[in-house]
Scaffold this active site. Structure first.
Site, mmCIF file in Angstrom:
data_model
loop_
_atom_site.group_PDB
_atom_site.id
_atom_site.type_symbol
_atom_site.label_atom_id
_atom_site.label_comp_id
_atom_site.label_asym_id
_atom_site.label_seq_id
_atom_site.Cartn_x
_atom_site.Cartn_y
_atom_site.Cartn_z
ATOM 1 N N ASN A 154 0.825 -1.211 0.000
ATOM 2 C CA ASN A 154 0.000 0.000 0.000
ATOM 3 C C ASN A 154 0.861 1.263 0.000
ATOM 4 O OD1 ASN A 154 -2.661 -0.567 -0.226
ATOM 5 N ND2 ASN A 154 -3.142 -0.458 1.960
ATOM 6 N N HIS A 199 2.725 2.160 2.315
ATOM 7 C CA HIS A 199 2.790 2.666 3.681
ATOM 8 C C HIS A 199 3.846 1.923 4.469
ATOM 9 C CE1 HIS A 199 -1.513 4.175 3.207
ATOM 10 N NE2 HIS A 199 -0.686 5.193 3.171
ATOM 11 N N CYS A 220 1.501 6.847 8.209
ATOM 12 C CA CYS A 220 2.888 7.298 8.114
ATOM 13 C C CYS A 220 3.362 7.010 6.693
ATOM 14 C CB CYS A 220 3.739 6.547 9.132
ATOM 15 S SG CYS A 220 5.494 6.879 9.003
#
Lengths: 394, 394
Positions: free
Chosen positions: A264, A266, A301
């Protein structure tokens, strides 16, 4: 230079079964592909450009992944099967050599990875999987992705290298718009539960990055899978306070690397846990084993964020006091304590000098608003190498 | 607080088969263990001390690992079987969600991990395994461990998330005192070879840390397994020059973390490769995929060593020139090149602007003698997202 030609085919299965034959032998010749064209690819360290050209001959991702569009009851490759009247999933896994640490027990990261894997395979088997991270077809249509809001893991025993484990996972409703996912990790040989976990998930719009209600279309997909069964009693929920810069331990300037990003884009969950744990002093980690972890997620994040990891030991009070003392006594029944050994609560304290839990915070560096990525609490037990035991029950 | 009691037994298998029943249901009651004593363990986030006491009830490692003492032909849990007339090993694996990077293809680290895993499972199945890192019974008796001296991996295609792969591995003699281990990584569905690897191993005395001859006792154990079959033609051997501090790129102060150590207390191989690759500029890594890696090991790296990673691009000359030009032409036969597209060699150069290979060195910081840990060479190909292709063979 000697070269090895082989067939770069994608639709022909050179050897279909695990019968001990040599599937690549047939591939050692250059033969016609579907009768339309003939080509050979040279192979070896010096043929990287050739390999690049070849790439187009590998089957499409859809064919290579072969994601089911209908519910499957068993998957021999994943060693998975549907349980709990067809709505839960069980997978058998062997703990691999690189999943264990220097003490030959599975690392906490490996356990978290296996939980993620079995969750995704559960969706995979359900026939609902729309994309890589567990979103259903209905979610994809509505541009929604899953976001984890809370995760709790309790580890009673760590699997060791080569040990065969069974992981069960299932889902349930969490409020009106959320989903709960639970796991049990169990020894395949004895049935003993080694770890249990629970998590809650909500939906987020992929573009706006705002949380979303669960659309009726998605509710219709998911609710037949929901059951009312909990791996961890909900009473164990407790609030995690927010740490500030006065926290006892801090690691700054943590920067995600390419290898920390998941599909993803991430920072992977497991990396969060590593950042948290690595903020605890080495001296403590040498003698302690993680017994539980709770994670409360606040924001995403990204790959360009600089992260700070704060950590504060919670000295003194062990939560064992909450327990019914009769249960502790009954636990110790039948043990031949050495002469003069302390009893019950005394013994437990002896096993637990020093801090038993830590509070954690990961936050974006340099921001003062909306800077929290994840709050956490970890509890720890001392590593016990081996306590001689009067009756060896093995 | 609500508690969940369960049986902490180690010899009773609550559910023996994967029949979809609930093995842990039986475990939810407190029952007699071997008729000798009865105890219940309370469970939950607050019972870490209790869990510590329980630990002694988990079966012995020998029973949990269940390492065979005789040769096994199949292992249903590892999805492994003996091939090549019973001396080679094949394992079926599914590429897991956490083994892939942001582009959903398996990372180079995952592939190296799977090679290690299948090698160890090969020894596991052979009945020869004496300890965690592939040493035989005879090696343990002689206080010997395996040390890898060279490793080469060629990747033509990267497996993607969920793809089912077969990994074959086998061993052969390497000189008088060494062993060669090879691997083939193949699509289970099509038989197409995605990657091949070879490695050479020698024996080291565990105490003196000096290389050792292969004792006759060990030779007798191993030689029945040796076959003369090579995954990579040996002509591709080439010397890797030693880099000095004038190298174009350098990362200093690399420090092994607890999580980088394997069960031998050494920095894991995979970490070496990560250190090497991370020294290459991000801009290059974004558009390139590793096509091959050669590692030449010089010395061990312990947990307290500070490491430097040096890296030098080898500009210009692509090794494709060594190839027979007819083979390249035949590769391009049948392709409908766009009007005006360059032919043969020209096309290959178009696919490969900039450096295609890097030379690497990992060394102990601050030492001038015996400081080399590993030399390496990586070659790269440009990532090709998707080239429209006239005849879709899928």
């Amino acid at each position: 230079m000697a070269s090895l030609s082989y067939l770069a085919c994608s639709t022909i299965r050179c050897s279909a079964t695990n019968n001990g034959s040599e599937p690549n032998k047939m591939g050692l010749n250059s033969i016609k592909v579907n009768g339309t064209s003939s080509f050979a690819a040279v192979n070896g360290v010096t043929t990287t450009s050739v390999a690049a050209v070849e790439n187009v001959y590998v089957a499409k991702p859809q064919i290579r992944q072969n994601i089911p569009t209908q519910k499957q009851l068993v998957d021999p490759f994943r060693q998975g099967l549907m349980i709990l009247d067809g709505v839960g999933y069980r997978q058998t896994v062997v703990i691999r050599s690189y999943e264990v640490g220097p003490d030959k027990t599975a690392t906490i990261e490996s356990i978290l990875n296996l939980l993620q894997e079995t969750a995704l395979n559960h969706v995979w088997m359900s026939g609902l999987l729309g994309d890589g991270f567990g979103a259903t077809h209905g979610m994809m249509k509505n541009n929604l992705i899953w976001v984890v809001s809370r995760m709790q893991l309790l580890v009673d025993h760590y699997p060791i290298w080569g040990e065969v484990m069974e992981i069960d996972t299932w889902v349930g409703a969490s409020g009106k718009n959320g989903m709960r996912r639970d796991w049990l990790l169990r020894s395949q040989a004895t049935g003993l539960v080694f770890a249990r976990a629970t998590s809650t998930w909500v939906m987020m719009n992929k573009q706006t990055r705002r949380l979303s209600k669960m659309p009726d279309e998605v509710k219709a997909e998911l609710s037949p899978w929901f059951i009312d069964k909990e791996a961890i009693q909900s009473e164990s929920l407790e609030k995690i306070e927010k740490l500030d810069n006065s926290a006892k331990y801090m690691n700054s300037d943590l920067k995600p690397k390419r290898s920390d990003l998941d599909m993803n884009q991430h920072v992977n969950n497991v990396k969060y846990v590593r950042w948290m744990v690595e903020t605890i002093p080495d001296k403590f980690l040498e003698n302690h084993q993680l017994a539980s972890i709770i994670l409360e997620y606040r924001r995403e994040c990204g790959s360009s964020d600089l992260v700070q990891s704060l950590c504060e030991p919670n000295e003194g009070v062990t939560k064992i006091e909450h327990h019914d003392s009769t249960k502790i006594s009954s636990l110790l029944n039948g043990f031949s304590l050495a002469p003069g050994a302390p009893e019950s609560h005394g013994l437990l304290e002896l096993l637990h000098p020093g801090p038993v839990s830590y509070t954690h915070l990961l936050k974006i560096k340099g921001q003062t608003k909306n800077e929290e990525i994840v709050r956490g609490r970890t509890t720890w037990k001392r590593k016990i190498v081996s306590i001689p035991f009067p009756t060896d029950i093995n």
